[in-house]
Design a protein around this motif. Structure first.
Motif, mmCIF file in Angstrom:
data_model
loop_
_atom_site.group_PDB
_atom_site.id
_atom_site.type_symbol
_atom_site.label_atom_id
_atom_site.label_comp_id
_atom_site.label_asym_id
_atom_site.label_seq_id
_atom_site.Cartn_x
_atom_site.Cartn_y
_atom_site.Cartn_z
ATOM 1 N N ILE A 299 0.868 -1.173 0.000
ATOM 2 C CA ILE A 299 0.000 0.000 0.000
ATOM 3 C C ILE A 299 0.909 1.228 0.000
ATOM 4 C CG2 ILE A 299 -1.688 1.329 1.313
ATOM 5 C CD1 ILE A 299 -2.677 -1.290 2.513
ATOM 6 N N GLY A 300 0.988 1.909 -1.100
ATOM 7 C CA GLY A 300 1.809 3.113 -1.168
ATOM 8 C C GLY A 300 3.288 2.809 -1.303
ATOM 9 N N HIS A 301 4.096 3.816 -1.052
ATOM 10 C CA HIS A 301 5.535 3.712 -1.248
ATOM 11 C C HIS A 301 6.238 3.321 0.057
ATOM 12 C CE1 HIS A 301 4.820 7.841 0.139
ATOM 13 N NE2 HIS A 301 5.981 7.727 0.725
ATOM 14 N N TYR A 302 7.516 2.997 -0.085
ATOM 15 C CA TYR A 302 8.358 2.693 1.068
ATOM 16 C C TYR A 302 8.770 3.994 1.748
ATOM 17 C CZ TYR A 302 9.107 -1.984 -0.867
ATOM 18 O OH TYR A 302 8.926 -3.245 -1.347
ATOM 19 N N SER A 303 8.950 3.927 3.056
ATOM 20 C CA SER A 303 9.562 5.020 3.804
ATOM 21 C C SER A 303 10.834 4.465 4.426
ATOM 22 C CB SER A 303 8.631 5.518 4.914
ATOM 23 O OG SER A 303 7.470 6.086 4.365
ATOM 24 N N GLY A 304 11.825 5.308 4.632
ATOM 25 C CA GLY A 304 13.050 4.814 5.227
ATOM 26 C C GLY A 304 14.020 5.916 5.567
ATOM 27 N N THR A 305 14.926 5.611 6.476
ATOM 28 C CA THR A 305 15.993 6.533 6.850
ATOM 29 C C THR A 305 17.077 5.768 7.595
ATOM 30 O OG1 THR A 305 16.425 8.732 7.759
ATOM 31 C CG2 THR A 305 15.099 7.254 9.112
ATOM 32 N N ASN A 306 18.188 6.426 7.795
ATOM 33 C CA ASN A 306 19.292 5.819 8.541
ATOM 34 C C ASN A 306 19.196 6.183 10.017
ATOM 35 O OD1 ASN A 306 20.504 4.611 6.311
ATOM 36 N ND2 ASN A 306 21.649 6.460 5.825
ATOM 37 N N VAL A 307 19.564 5.227 10.865
ATOM 38 C CA VAL A 307 19.599 5.448 12.303
ATOM 39 C C VAL A 307 21.046 5.273 12.750
ATOM 40 C CG1 VAL A 307 18.635 4.820 14.543
ATOM 41 C CG2 VAL A 307 17.311 4.419 12.470
ATOM 42 N N THR A 308 21.657 6.374 13.137
ATOM 43 C CA THR A 308 23.043 6.325 13.591
ATOM 44 C C THR A 308 23.087 5.863 15.046
ATOM 45 O OG1 THR A 308 23.061 8.587 14.428
ATOM 46 C CG2 THR A 308 23.602 8.283 12.084
ATOM 47 N N PRO A 309 24.240 5.418 15.521
ATOM 48 C CA PRO A 309 24.348 5.083 16.947
ATOM 49 C C PRO A 309 24.027 6.283 17.840
ATOM 50 C CG PRO A 309 26.202 4.159 15.755
ATOM 51 C CD PRO A 309 25.456 5.045 14.789
ATOM 52 N N GLU A 310 24.364 7.484 17.377
ATOM 53 C CA GLU A 310 24.093 8.680 18.170
ATOM 54 C C GLU A 310 22.598 9.004 18.219
ATOM 55 O OE1 GLU A 310 28.035 8.295 16.840
ATOM 56 O OE2 GLU A 310 26.325 8.687 15.531
ATOM 57 N N THR A 311 21.914 8.805 17.106
ATOM 58 C CA THR A 311 20.467 9.031 17.068
ATOM 59 C C THR A 311 19.763 8.003 17.934
ATOM 60 O OG1 THR A 311 20.657 9.865 14.816
ATOM 61 C CG2 THR A 311 18.463 9.247 15.558
ATOM 62 N N HIS A 312 20.144 6.774 17.800
ATOM 63 C CA HIS A 312 19.695 5.621 18.584
ATOM 64 C C HIS A 312 18.225 5.245 18.362
ATOM 65 C CE1 HIS A 312 19.946 2.551 21.615
ATOM 66 N NE2 HIS A 312 19.028 3.131 22.340
ATOM 67 N N HIS A 313 17.296 6.179 18.497
ATOM 68 C CA HIS A 313 15.864 5.871 18.361
ATOM 69 C C HIS A 313 15.313 6.437 17.054
ATOM 70 C CE1 HIS A 313 15.602 4.422 22.437
ATOM 71 N NE2 HIS A 313 16.090 5.552 22.901
ATOM 72 N N LEU A 314 14.329 5.739 16.514
ATOM 73 C CA LEU A 314 13.657 6.209 15.311
ATOM 74 C C LEU A 314 12.168 5.936 15.453
ATOM 75 C CD1 LEU A 314 13.675 7.238 12.341
ATOM 76 C CD2 LEU A 314 13.967 4.833 11.655
ATOM 77 N N ASP A 315 11.367 6.974 15.250
ATOM 78 C CA ASP A 315 9.917 6.816 15.213
ATOM 79 C C ASP A 315 9.509 6.500 13.785
ATOM 80 O OD1 ASP A 315 9.391 7.399 17.930
ATOM 81 O OD2 ASP A 315 9.647 9.526 17.523
ATOM 82 N N LEU A 316 8.783 5.412 13.618
ATOM 83 C CA LEU A 316 8.275 5.016 12.305
ATOM 84 C C LEU A 316 6.828 5.483 12.220
ATOM 85 C CD1 LEU A 316 9.441 1.275 12.278
ATOM 86 C CD2 LEU A 316 10.772 3.303 11.706
ATOM 87 N N HIS A 317 6.547 6.356 11.303
ATOM 88 C CA HIS A 317 5.179 6.832 11.113
ATOM 89 C C HIS A 317 4.853 6.710 9.637
ATOM 90 C CE1 HIS A 317 1.513 9.167 11.421
ATOM 91 N NE2 HIS A 317 1.926 9.822 10.341
ATOM 92 N N ILE A 318 3.646 6.241 9.369
ATOM 93 C CA ILE A 318 3.212 6.126 7.987
ATOM 94 C C ILE A 318 1.700 6.329 7.954
ATOM 95 C CG2 ILE A 318 2.910 3.605 8.045
ATOM 96 C CD1 ILE A 318 4.226 3.577 5.210
ATOM 97 N N ALA A 319 1.234 7.048 6.963
ATOM 98 C CA ALA A 319 -0.194 7.298 6.806
ATOM 99 C C ALA A 319 -0.543 7.227 5.328
ATOM 100 C CB ALA A 319 -0.571 8.665 7.373
ATOM 101 N N ARG A 320 -1.617 6.563 5.030
ATOM 102 C CA ARG A 320 -2.056 6.402 3.646
ATOM 103 C C ARG A 320 -3.578 6.442 3.576
ATOM 104 N NH1 ARG A 320 2.516 7.028 3.211
ATOM 105 N NH2 ARG A 320 4.116 5.709 2.369
ATOM 106 N N LEU A 321 -4.094 7.065 2.524
ATOM 107 C CA LEU A 321 -5.486 6.891 2.149
ATOM 108 C C LEU A 321 -5.492 5.803 1.088
ATOM 109 C CD1 LEU A 321 -6.769 10.560 1.908
ATOM 110 C CD2 LEU A 321 -7.336 8.846 3.632
ATOM 111 N N TYR A 322 -6.317 4.789 1.285
ATOM 112 C CA TYR A 322 -6.301 3.643 0.383
ATOM 113 C C TYR A 322 -7.728 3.339 -0.038
ATOM 114 C CZ TYR A 322 -5.477 -1.075 -1.365
ATOM 115 O OH TYR A 322 -5.409 -2.194 -2.153
ATOM 116 N N THR A 323 -7.915 3.165 -1.334
ATOM 117 C CA THR A 323 -9.214 2.789 -1.872
ATOM 118 C C THR A 323 -9.212 1.297 -2.156
ATOM 119 O OG1 THR A 323 -9.466 4.976 -2.869
ATOM 120 C CG2 THR A 323 -10.895 3.215 -3.707
ATOM 121 N N VAL A 324 -10.181 0.596 -1.610
ATOM 122 C CA VAL A 324 -10.297 -0.844 -1.853
ATOM 123 C C VAL A 324 -10.485 -1.031 -3.361
ATOM 124 C CG1 VAL A 324 -11.670 -2.906 -1.368
ATOM 125 C CG2 VAL A 324 -11.257 -1.224 0.449
#
Length: 147
Positions: A91-116
């Motif tokens: 459903i929709g495109h991929y999301s992604g990013t790099n998480v460095t040791p210094e960043t440590h935490h990453l919030d994954l958020h994704i939202a899509r409007l999808y038509t059956v």
């Protein structure tokens, strides 16, 4: 025909507590799965998913390195046969990013409007899955078992 909003569905039951780090970005793990009620072609779904990951690779005492994390939504027809017996569709495109040791935490958020889709069998239920994968060119730095 007027729009009829339905009560929101939610699921906070985590399916995977670790995401193995490897070289490929094609080895996702399901994090959450939600099963809808019966749907009809043309129904509109407002899908929002959130999760959080931590890059603790190499901690403590190992080699710390940056990890790429990708997350995405998938759907399949929910049947008694199970998820492996039916085709999955992203459903929709991929999301992604790099998480460095210094960043440590990453919030994954994704939202899509999808038509059956128009070829959906009226009355079938849909499984919606938030998946994530973790990959790095340094994935073997600690023996290849980081997650």
């Amino acid at each position: 025909m007027p729009l009829i909003p339905l009560l929101p569905l939610s699921n906070d039951s985590l399916m995977s507590t670790t995401i193995p780090v490897d070289l490929s970005s094609n080895t996702p793990r399901p994090l959450y799965r939600l099963i809808t009620g019966p749907l009809a072609p043309g129904d509109r779904l407002d899908i929002t998913a959130d999760a959080r990951v931590s890059n603790a690779c190499g901690y403590p005492g190992g080699t710390r390195y940056t990890v790429g994390v990708g997350w995405h939504l998938w759907r399949y027809t929910y049947t008694a046969a199970g998820a492996s017996a039916v085709p999955w569709e992203r459903i929709g495109h991929y999301s992604g990013t790099n998480v460095t040791p210094e960043t440590h935490h990453l919030d994954l958020h994704i939202a899509r409007l999808y038509t059956v889709p128009a070829d959906w069998t009226p009355g079938d239920r849909m499984a919606i899955v938030l998946q994530a994968d973790a990959h790095s060119t340094a994935w073997k730095a600690n023996g290849g078992g980081d997650s």
